[in-house]
Design an enzyme around this catalytic site. Structure first.
Site, PDB file in Angstrom:
ATOM      1  CD  GLU A  47       5.031   5.357  14.873  1.00 34.53           C
ATOM      2  OE1 GLU A  47       5.591   4.271  15.158  1.00 34.53           O
ATOM      3  OE2 GLU A  47       5.643   6.438  14.814  1.00 34.53           O
ATOM      4  CD  GLU A  72       7.411   2.402   6.876  1.00 36.36           C
ATOM      5  OE1 GLU A  72       7.345   3.325   7.705  1.00 36.36           O
ATOM      6  OE2 GLU A  72       7.405   2.606   5.647  1.00 36.36           O
ATOM      7  CG  ASP A 122       6.169  10.043   3.537  1.00 34.80           C
ATOM      8  OD1 ASP A 122       7.391  10.195   3.659  1.00 34.80           O
ATOM      9  OD2 ASP A 122       5.590   8.960   3.756  1.00 34.80           O
ATOM     10  CE  LYS A 126       7.164  17.871  -7.743  1.00 30.08           C
ATOM     11  NZ  LYS A 126       7.889  16.793  -8.371  1.00 30.08           N
ATOM     12  CG  ASP A 158       9.265  18.408   9.066  1.00 30.46           C
ATOM     13  OD1 ASP A 158       8.521  17.407   9.005  1.00 30.46           O
ATOM     14  OD2 ASP A 158       9.927  18.814   8.089  1.00 30.46           O
TER      15      ASP A 158
HETATM   16  C1  LIG Z   1       8.915  10.586   6.813  1.00 27.45           C
HETATM   17  S1  LIG Z   1       8.852   8.964   7.400  1.00 27.45           S
HETATM   18  C2  LIG Z   1       8.704   9.170   9.164  1.00 27.45           C
HETATM   19  C3  LIG Z   1       9.000   7.906   9.900  1.00 27.45           C
HETATM   20  C4  LIG Z   1       8.840   7.994  11.427  1.00 27.45           C
HETATM   21  N1  LIG Z   1       7.445   8.236  11.779  1.00 27.45           N
HETATM   22  C5  LIG Z   1       9.732   9.071  11.987  1.00 27.45           C
HETATM   23  O1  LIG Z   1       9.196  10.107  12.414  1.00 27.45           O
HETATM   24  O2  LIG Z   1      10.961   8.866  12.015  1.00 27.45           O
HETATM   25  C6  LIG Z   1       7.226   8.466   6.973  1.00 27.45           C
HETATM   26  C7  LIG Z   1       7.092   6.958   6.895  1.00 27.45           C
HETATM   27  O3  LIG Z   1       5.720   6.633   6.718  1.00 27.45           O
HETATM   28  C8  LIG Z   1       5.618   5.565   5.786  1.00 27.45           C
HETATM   29  N2  LIG Z   1       4.247   5.663   5.246  1.00 27.45           N
HETATM   30  C9  LIG Z   1       3.703   6.724   4.621  1.00 27.45           C
HETATM   31  N3  LIG Z   1       2.407   6.514   4.330  1.00 27.45           N
HETATM   32  C10 LIG Z   1       2.120   5.261   4.805  1.00 27.45           C
HETATM   33  C11 LIG Z   1       0.945   4.460   4.815  1.00 27.45           C
HETATM   34  N4  LIG Z   1      -0.207   4.904   4.280  1.00 27.45           N
HETATM   35  N5  LIG Z   1       1.004   3.238   5.370  1.00 27.45           N
HETATM   36  C12 LIG Z   1       2.171   2.783   5.903  1.00 27.45           C
HETATM   37  N6  LIG Z   1       3.308   3.500   5.928  1.00 27.45           N
HETATM   38  C13 LIG Z   1       3.294   4.718   5.389  1.00 27.45           C
HETATM   39  C14 LIG Z   1       6.731   5.811   4.803  1.00 27.45           C
HETATM   40  O4  LIG Z   1       7.129   4.611   4.142  1.00 27.45           O
HETATM   41  C15 LIG Z   1       7.830   6.361   5.724  1.00 27.45           C
HETATM   42  O5  LIG Z   1       8.667   5.342   6.213  1.00 27.45           O
END
Ligand SMILES: C[S@@+](CC[C@H](N)C(=O)[O-])C[C@H]1O[C@@H](n2cnc3c(N)ncnc32)[C@H](O)[C@@H]1O
Length: 219
Positions: A47, A72, A122, A126, A158
Site C-alpha cells: 500500500e 508512508e 494526495d 495546483k 474522492d
Molecule cells: C491523504 S492521505 C491518505 C491516507 C490513507 N491511505 C487513507 O486513505 O486514510 C495520503 C498519505 O499518503 C502519504 N504519501 C503520499 N505520497 C507518498 C509517497 N510517495 N510515499 C509514501 N507516502 C506517501 C502521505 O504522507 C499521506 O499520509
C-alpha cells in the site's frame, strides 16, 4: 533482517518499520522486501501512502497468509501504523518509512507484488504540483515492473480532478494495464469502498468516491 527489523516477537513499534534512508544505496543492489517478513514466501501486497495504517491492519487480520507492506513518508504516521500492527501481533505487516515511489523505482526487484493499493492519495490540486502525484507515466512503468503477471493495482479517490488524471494515464498506458471491475476488500464495512480513515472522514462530509482496479498485462 535488514534495517533494524527483527523477526523476534513483542518488540517495540520501531521493529515493524524499515527506514528507507537507512537502507544501503541502490547502487549496491536491489533489496527484496519479502525478506522483512517472518514468512517471505507468502504473497505480498503493497500500500502506497498508508496513513495511520487502517486498511493494512484491517485487511492483514483477515488475510493472515498474505504479507502486507505499507509505505508512508510521514514519520509520525509510519510509526503509528507500525505500532498498531505490533499491538495486533501482525507479523504479516511491515511499514516502510519513506517515499514509496523511490523505493519501488530504485530498490525493488521485478515481479514481487501481487496487489498494489493506492487509497485517497494526495491530490496536489495546483498544476505546478501535479508532478508530485503518485501516478505518473514514469511511475506506472515501475508499478508494472513491480507487479507479478496478472497482478492488480487498486485505486480509490474522492477527488474528481485526480480521478480524471488517473483515467487519462490509464488510457495512455493501456498496453500495460487493463481495467476490470472494482470490488471492495473483505475488510470494508457496509457501503464502503475500502474503509480507510480518509474514506470515513470524507463520507461524513458527504463526498462521493471513484474506484478502479487495473490488471497488469504483458511482461
Ligand atoms: C491523504 S492521505 C491518505 C491516507 C490513507 N491511505 C487513507 O486513505 O486514510 C495520503 C498519505 O499518503 C502519504 N504519501 C503520499 N505520497 C507518498 C509517497 N510517495 N510515499 C509514501 N507516502 C506517501 C502521505 O504522507 C499521506 O499520509
Amino acid at each position: 533482517m535488514s534495517a533494524g527489523i527483527s523477526r523476534r516477537r513483542g518488540l517495540d513499534p520501531g521493529d515493524w518499520v524499515v527506514a528507507l534512508d537507512e537502507l544501503p544505496a541502490p547502487e549496491q543492489g536491489r533489496i527484496d522486501p519479502r525478506s522483512w517478513f517472518e514468512h517471505p514466501d507468502r504473497p505480498l501486497e503493497f500500500e502506497i501512502g498508508s496513513g495511520k495504517g487502517t486498511f493494512l491492519v484491517q485487511q492483514a487480520r483477515l488475510q493472515r497468509e498474505t504479507n502486507f507492506l505499507g509505505a508512508e513518508w510521514a514519520a509520525a504516521y509510519a510509526r503509528h501504523a507500525a505500532d498498531r500492527a505490533r499491538r495486533h501481533g501482525l507479523e504479516n505487516v511491515r511499514m516502510l518509512h519513506g517515499n514509496a515511489v523511490e523505493f519501488i523505482s530504485h530498490w525493488c526487484p521485478d515481479g514481487i507484488i501481487d496487489v498494489l493499493h493506492l487509497y485517497f492519495s494526495d491530490p496536489w490540486p495546483k498544476k505546478r504540483h501535479h508532478k508530485r502525484r503518485v501516478v505518473q507515466d514514469e511511475s506506472l512503468v515501475q508499478f508494472h515492473r513491480l507487479l507479478r503477471g496478472n497482478g492488480q493495482f487498486r485505486i480509490v479517490t474522492d477527488h474528481i480532478d485526480l480521478w480524471h488524471w488517473y483515467e487519462e494515464h490509464m488510457e495512455r498506458n493501456a498496453s500495460m494495464f487493463e481495467r476490470c471491475e472494482y470490488e471492495p476488500p473483505a475488510s470494508a464495512g457496509e457501503g464502503e469502498f475500502v474503509g480507510t480513515n480518509f474514506e470515513r472522514k470524507f463520507r461524513i462530509e458527504g463526498r462521493s468516491f471513484n474506484a478502479m482496479t487495473l490488471r497488469k498485462v504483458g511482461d
